[in-house]
Design a protein around this motif. Structure first.
Motif, PDB file in Angstrom:
ATOM      1  N   PHE A 293      53.983  23.073  -6.799  1.00  0.00           N
ATOM      2  CA  PHE A 293      54.278  24.406  -7.525  1.00  0.00           C
ATOM      3  C   PHE A 293      54.133  24.041  -8.908  1.00  0.00           C
ATOM      4  O   PHE A 293      53.491  24.475 -10.067  1.00  0.00           O
ATOM      5  CB  PHE A 293      55.576  24.960  -7.173  1.00  0.00           C
ATOM      6  CG  PHE A 293      55.853  26.377  -7.925  1.00  0.00           C
ATOM      7  CD1 PHE A 293      55.059  27.567  -7.895  1.00  0.00           C
ATOM      8  CD2 PHE A 293      56.888  26.019  -9.138  1.00  0.00           C
ATOM      9  CE1 PHE A 293      55.527  28.574  -8.677  1.00  0.00           C
ATOM     10  CE2 PHE A 293      57.150  27.312  -9.899  1.00  0.00           C
ATOM     11  CZ  PHE A 293      56.411  28.370  -9.529  1.00  0.00           C
ATOM     12  N   PHE A 294      55.006  23.159  -9.426  1.00  0.00           N
ATOM     13  CA  PHE A 294      55.059  22.798 -10.968  1.00  0.00           C
ATOM     14  C   PHE A 294      53.998  22.020 -11.601  1.00  0.00           C
ATOM     15  O   PHE A 294      53.531  22.416 -12.478  1.00  0.00           O
ATOM     16  CB  PHE A 294      56.672  22.104 -11.056  1.00  0.00           C
ATOM     17  CG  PHE A 294      57.756  22.893 -11.254  1.00  0.00           C
ATOM     18  CD1 PHE A 294      57.892  23.853 -11.963  1.00  0.00           C
ATOM     19  CD2 PHE A 294      58.556  22.588 -10.190  1.00  0.00           C
ATOM     20  CE1 PHE A 294      59.076  24.668 -12.022  1.00  0.00           C
ATOM     21  CE2 PHE A 294      59.784  23.233 -10.081  1.00  0.00           C
ATOM     22  CZ  PHE A 294      59.878  24.344 -11.152  1.00  0.00           C
TER      23      PHE A 294
ATOM     24  N   VAL B  66      51.680  26.798   0.172  1.00  0.00           N
ATOM     25  CA  VAL B  66      52.562  27.694  -0.531  1.00  0.00           C
ATOM     26  C   VAL B  66      52.936  27.157  -1.804  1.00  0.00           C
ATOM     27  O   VAL B  66      52.816  28.288  -2.763  1.00  0.00           O
ATOM     28  CB  VAL B  66      53.882  27.793   0.376  1.00  0.00           C
ATOM     29  CG1 VAL B  66      54.850  28.801  -0.368  1.00  0.00           C
ATOM     30  CG2 VAL B  66      53.766  28.296   1.760  1.00  0.00           C
ATOM     31  N   GLY B  67      53.156  26.051  -2.088  1.00  0.00           N
ATOM     32  CA  GLY B  67      53.355  25.398  -3.502  1.00  0.00           C
ATOM     33  C   GLY B  67      52.016  25.931  -4.487  1.00  0.00           C
ATOM     34  O   GLY B  67      52.407  26.476  -5.531  1.00  0.00           O
ATOM     35  N   PHE B  68      50.893  25.528  -4.039  1.00  0.00           N
ATOM     36  CA  PHE B  68      49.719  25.867  -4.980  1.00  0.00           C
ATOM     37  C   PHE B  68      49.342  27.329  -5.013  1.00  0.00           C
ATOM     38  O   PHE B  68      49.141  27.747  -6.195  1.00  0.00           O
ATOM     39  CB  PHE B  68      48.574  24.980  -4.920  1.00  0.00           C
ATOM     40  CG  PHE B  68      47.742  25.037  -3.660  1.00  0.00           C
ATOM     41  CD1 PHE B  68      47.539  24.270  -2.814  1.00  0.00           C
ATOM     42  CD2 PHE B  68      46.821  26.203  -3.600  1.00  0.00           C
ATOM     43  CE1 PHE B  68      46.486  24.429  -1.824  1.00  0.00           C
ATOM     44  CE2 PHE B  68      46.076  26.404  -2.738  1.00  0.00           C
ATOM     45  CZ  PHE B  68      45.795  25.468  -1.542  1.00  0.00           C
ATOM     46  N   THR B  69      49.748  28.026  -3.929  1.00  0.00           N
ATOM     47  CA  THR B  69      49.462  29.604  -4.024  1.00  0.00           C
ATOM     48  C   THR B  69      50.504  30.170  -4.981  1.00  0.00           C
ATOM     49  O   THR B  69      49.977  31.019  -5.633  1.00  0.00           O
ATOM     50  CB  THR B  69      49.429  30.132  -2.531  1.00  0.00           C
ATOM     51  OG1 THR B  69      48.541  29.335  -1.654  1.00  0.00           O
ATOM     52  CG2 THR B  69      49.054  31.754  -2.441  1.00  0.00           C
ATOM     53  N   SER B  70      51.602  29.742  -4.972  1.00  0.00           N
ATOM     54  CA  SER B  70      52.692  30.592  -5.722  1.00  0.00           C
ATOM     55  C   SER B  70      52.337  30.124  -7.017  1.00  0.00           C
ATOM     56  O   SER B  70      52.796  31.035  -7.896  1.00  0.00           O
ATOM     57  CB  SER B  70      53.934  29.981  -4.922  1.00  0.00           C
ATOM     58  OG  SER B  70      54.383  30.397  -4.018  1.00  0.00           O
ATOM     59  N   GLY B  71      52.009  28.966  -7.277  1.00  0.00           N
ATOM     60  CA  GLY B  71      51.962  28.361  -8.688  1.00  0.00           C
ATOM     61  C   GLY B  71      50.526  29.081  -9.230  1.00  0.00           C
ATOM     62  O   GLY B  71      50.487  29.639 -10.527  1.00  0.00           O
ATOM     63  N   ILE B  72      49.550  29.403  -8.647  1.00  0.00           N
ATOM     64  CA  ILE B  72      48.381  30.122  -8.821  1.00  0.00           C
ATOM     65  C   ILE B  72      48.972  31.621  -9.396  1.00  0.00           C
ATOM     66  O   ILE B  72      48.385  32.310 -10.291  1.00  0.00           O
ATOM     67  CB  ILE B  72      47.195  30.179  -7.790  1.00  0.00           C
ATOM     68  CG1 ILE B  72      46.423  28.583  -7.943  1.00  0.00           C
ATOM     69  CG2 ILE B  72      46.036  31.089  -8.269  1.00  0.00           C
ATOM     70  CD1 ILE B  72      45.735  28.574  -6.653  1.00  0.00           C
ATOM     71  N   ALA B  73      49.503  32.018  -8.565  1.00  0.00           N
ATOM     72  CA  ALA B  73      50.200  33.611  -8.713  1.00  0.00           C
ATOM     73  C   ALA B  73      50.925  33.813  -9.921  1.00  0.00           C
ATOM     74  O   ALA B  73      50.669  34.550 -10.724  1.00  0.00           O
ATOM     75  CB  ALA B  73      50.982  33.936  -7.614  1.00  0.00           C
TER      76      ALA B  73
ATOM     77  N   LEU C 167      52.174  23.848 -14.522  1.00  0.00           N
ATOM     78  CA  LEU C 167      52.193  23.041 -15.834  1.00  0.00           C
ATOM     79  C   LEU C 167      51.109  21.966 -16.082  1.00  0.00           C
ATOM     80  O   LEU C 167      50.914  21.712 -17.357  1.00  0.00           O
ATOM     81  CB  LEU C 167      53.341  22.362 -15.832  1.00  0.00           C
ATOM     82  CG  LEU C 167      54.853  23.049 -15.678  1.00  0.00           C
ATOM     83  CD1 LEU C 167      56.103  22.262 -15.695  1.00  0.00           C
ATOM     84  CD2 LEU C 167      54.647  24.289 -16.849  1.00  0.00           C
ATOM     85  N   VAL C 168      50.274  21.431 -15.057  1.00  0.00           N
ATOM     86  CA  VAL C 168      49.336  20.485 -15.194  1.00  0.00           C
ATOM     87  C   VAL C 168      47.971  21.178 -14.932  1.00  0.00           C
ATOM     88  O   VAL C 168      47.307  21.587 -15.698  1.00  0.00           O
ATOM     89  CB  VAL C 168      49.742  19.187 -14.663  1.00  0.00           C
ATOM     90  CG1 VAL C 168      48.809  18.045 -14.988  1.00  0.00           C
ATOM     91  CG2 VAL C 168      51.108  18.753 -14.967  1.00  0.00           C
TER      92      VAL C 168
ATOM     93  N   SER D 101      46.082  27.456 -24.134  1.00  0.00           N
ATOM     94  CA  SER D 101      45.526  27.243 -22.519  1.00  0.00           C
ATOM     95  C   SER D 101      46.842  26.897 -21.632  1.00  0.00           C
ATOM     96  O   SER D 101      46.905  27.159 -20.374  1.00  0.00           O
ATOM     97  CB  SER D 101      44.307  26.423 -22.081  1.00  0.00           C
ATOM     98  OG  SER D 101      44.989  25.057 -22.773  1.00  0.00           O
ATOM     99  N   GLU D 102      47.770  26.266 -22.516  1.00  0.00           N
ATOM    100  CA  GLU D 102      48.924  25.889 -21.483  1.00  0.00           C
ATOM    101  C   GLU D 102      49.899  26.746 -21.267  1.00  0.00           C
ATOM    102  O   GLU D 102      50.104  27.799 -21.999  1.00  0.00           O
ATOM    103  CB  GLU D 102      49.574  24.765 -22.404  1.00  0.00           C
ATOM    104  CG  GLU D 102      48.809  23.377 -22.721  1.00  0.00           C
ATOM    105  CD  GLU D 102      48.003  23.642 -23.952  1.00  0.00           C
ATOM    106  OE1 GLU D 102      48.115  24.786 -24.413  1.00  0.00           O
ATOM    107  OE2 GLU D 102      47.081  22.753 -23.940  1.00  0.00           O
ATOM    108  N   PHE D 103      50.644  26.778 -20.069  1.00  0.00           N
ATOM    109  CA  PHE D 103      51.559  27.780 -19.656  1.00  0.00           C
ATOM    110  C   PHE D 103      52.753  28.109 -20.522  1.00  0.00           C
ATOM    111  O   PHE D 103      52.757  29.359 -20.926  1.00  0.00           O
ATOM    112  CB  PHE D 103      51.914  27.288 -18.295  1.00  0.00           C
ATOM    113  CG  PHE D 103      53.050  28.149 -17.606  1.00  0.00           C
ATOM    114  CD1 PHE D 103      52.542  29.453 -16.966  1.00  0.00           C
ATOM    115  CD2 PHE D 103      54.377  27.946 -17.766  1.00  0.00           C
ATOM    116  CE1 PHE D 103      53.684  30.328 -16.230  1.00  0.00           C
ATOM    117  CE2 PHE D 103      55.293  28.910 -17.038  1.00  0.00           C
ATOM    118  CZ  PHE D 103      54.895  29.971 -16.354  1.00  0.00           C
ATOM    119  N   LEU D 104      53.376  27.087 -20.830  1.00  0.00           N
ATOM    120  CA  LEU D 104      54.492  27.300 -21.956  1.00  0.00           C
ATOM    121  C   LEU D 104      54.082  27.717 -23.316  1.00  0.00           C
ATOM    122  O   LEU D 104      54.756  28.821 -23.681  1.00  0.00           O
ATOM    123  CB  LEU D 104      55.529  26.035 -21.990  1.00  0.00           C
ATOM    124  CG  LEU D 104      56.129  25.481 -20.665  1.00  0.00           C
ATOM    125  CD1 LEU D 104      56.842  24.236 -20.929  1.00  0.00           C
ATOM    126  CD2 LEU D 104      57.057  26.378 -20.120  1.00  0.00           C
TER     127      LEU D 104
END
Length: 548
Positions: free
Chosen positions: A385-386, A130-137, A390-391, A158-161
């Protein structure tokens, strides 16, 4: 001994294939092909490659996965989970590097299947998935903001922030027309199912929005203005390969293989629950591997089992691999005869479709549910998730698995240090003396991510053969969210078949987790007894009432 490679299609044909089932598979395959069209194009564009590569992947890989796979209903093709990975590999290694990485990933997947590693899915904890699926979403949603707002940005960080910083600093460039198209696309995609579920909303959105944009002449970016014409042919091509550089592609190839294997087997497990079937995990891995070895030579990108398209296949009557093959043929027909029109699709329309995809991928209900559970599961969920956002996805999975193992050892140590639990009496320990129709299953040990699949499979087997099932949990020191997720699924299936479920000897700490996980929405609290003899008495009384 089970065959290592035994495609489900062969079994279907050996058992007999009726005209009635072909009609259902034909209808389901055509519907799934229409559903896959906008997704294949959108996933390709979001990944940084030209639109036809998504179509080619759905056609070639989709056909191979259906014909050679270990699931009756699995639909293969490009998926949202690969967007982040493919884009990153393209930026680092270029198109040839992506092709080589995908081919190597295919060989890894074949090796996983030959080594019978399909069952390793059970070692992936639910909070991690769930953590990596939500992160990808969230990452996919972030990548679509540029086209959704119609921003003309050449060099995106390329970085999220940093991406969000760029968006906010360039809001003065917002194109109101593009934003309206995005919103309209989202609304049609979400709400068209209230009119009919036979035609997917995303397909209707693409057709209507593209037609209006062309008729009115709206000033927005389209596939043609960004990528040029879409080729309407499929041709064989061989990438240039420098064997001295092969080692550079091992890491991205392994990432593709691991994510592809996990996602395809998860999809197969979900579809098993929908049709009451059992997929062949190692056969599925080998088929996924072959598809990823072959598809890049035709210009495709990584492919895996697609949960949403697989579910659409099942809901529309698909029950054999024939429907998946027809889905691929449908897409081939569309590409050959109508591919030229696809170049007119607005980029903001594709962004709207992918925003809906990212929302559906987010699993926010599961995310919130885990946040109400134990601190250990919350930690795995949030760390994964984070790190994904972020990484890096690969790093997130690696850390998540290591963290899961460490926390499991901590929970076992705590359980050993605090052995307090209610004593469950040993009345009628000889199960052969039980009244007919009562099934007993005793779980001994932690109900956690490594054992959850095995416990659930046996529970289902016993439960479906019984009128009443008593699950003894006196020796369960703890249950994690993966165990709870599987337990709820199997209880739902058992009770839907008409079997009554009772629990006995549940420890106080486990009871608390079952309560948080909302298991008691499925099992009445009155059917959770402190001792086995109490559960047995109540079950026997229930059987008598049924008989009357």
């Amino acid at each position: 001994m089970k065959k290592l490679f035994h495609p489900k299609l062969f079994s279907v044909l050996q058992q007999g294939y009726s005209r009635e089932q072909f009609t259902k598979d034909l209808f389901a395959g055509i519907i799934v092909g229409i559903v896959a069209l906008p997704l294949a194009i959108a996933f390709a564009v979001a990944s940084g490659v030209s639109p036809e590569k998504g179509l080619i992947t759905s056609i070639v890989a989709g056909f191979i996965i259906s014909v050679l796979g270990g699931s009756r209903v699995q639909i293969g093709g490009p998926t949202g989970a690969f967007i982040v990975i493919v884009y990153g590999i393209l930026q680092t290694y270029g198109l040839d590097g992506l092709i080589i990485s995908t081919i190597l990933a295919g060989f890894f997947l074949i090796a996983f299947g030959l080594l019978r590693l399909g069952s390793l899915l059970k070692f992936i904890p639910h909070p991690l998935v769930v953590g990596f699926t939500s992160g990808i979403a969230l990452v996919i949603f972030t990548t679509q903001i540029k086209d959704a707002l119609g921003l003309q940005l050449e060099d995106m960080p390329s970085e999220f922030l940093a991406k969000w910083g760029t968006y906010f600093s360039n809001l003065d460039q917002l194109n109101p027309t593009a934003l309206v198209i995005t919103v309209v696309t989202i609304l049609i995609s979400v709400y068209f199912k209230k009119i009919t579920t036979k035609i997917p909303g995303s397909f209707v959105a693409i057709v209507l929005v593209t037609a209006v944009v062309q008729l009115v002449g709206m000033p927005v970016a389209t596939i043609e203005t960004v990528f040029g014409d879409i080729p309407q042919t499929i041709s064989l091509s061989v990438p240039s390969l420098d064997f001295s550089q092969l080692h550079l592609y091992l890491a991205p190839a392994l990432t593709i293989a691991l994510l592809g294997g996990i996602e395809s087997l998860l999809s197969a497990v979900v579809s098993d629950g929908m049709i009451g079937g059992n997929h062949r995990s190692n056969t599925e891995l080998i088929a996924q591997g072959i598809a990823n070895v072959v598809t890049p030579f035709f210009g495709g990108i990584p492919a895996t089992g697609a949960i949403a398209r697989t579910a659409t296949n099942v809901k529309n009557g698909g029950r054999t691999p024939v429907s998946g093959a027809i889905h691929a043929v449908t897409l081939l027909f569309i590409m050959l005869f109508f591919g030229g029109l696809a170049k007119l699709i607005p980029m903001s329309c594709l962004a709207g479709i992918l925003i809906v995809v990212s929302y559906n991928m987010s699993e926010w209900r599961s995310f919130v549910s885990i946040l109400k559970g134990s601190a250990f599961d919350i930690l795995i969920l949030l760390v994964t998730f984070f790190l994904t956002v972020l990484v890096d996805l690969t790093f997130a999975i690696e850390i998540g698995i290591v963290l899961s193992a460490l926390l499991f050892m901590k929970r076992m140590a705590d359980a050993g240090a605090n052995p307090e639990f209610e004593i469950d009496s040993d009345v009628l320990e000889n199960y052969s003396d039980l009244p007919k129709g009562i099934g007993i299953y005793e779980i001994s040990g932690p109900f956690f991510f490594a054992s959850a699949k095995q416990y659930s499979s046996t529970l289902k087997l016993i439960g479906l053969k019984s009128q009443v099932l008593i699950i003894r949990m006196r020796h369960v020191p703890f249950i994690d969210s993966t165990g709870l997720h599987n337990l709820k699924d199997v209880v739902k299936q058992i009770q839907n078949s008409g079997t009554k479920v009772y629990l006995s000897g549940v420890r106080p700490n486990v009871m608390k987790d079952l309560d948080k996980g909302q298991l008691f929405e499925l099992i009445e609290r009155d059917n959770v007894l402190s001792a086995f003899d109490q559960a047995l008495y109540k079950a026997a009384e229930g059987l008598k009432q049924k008989a009357v």
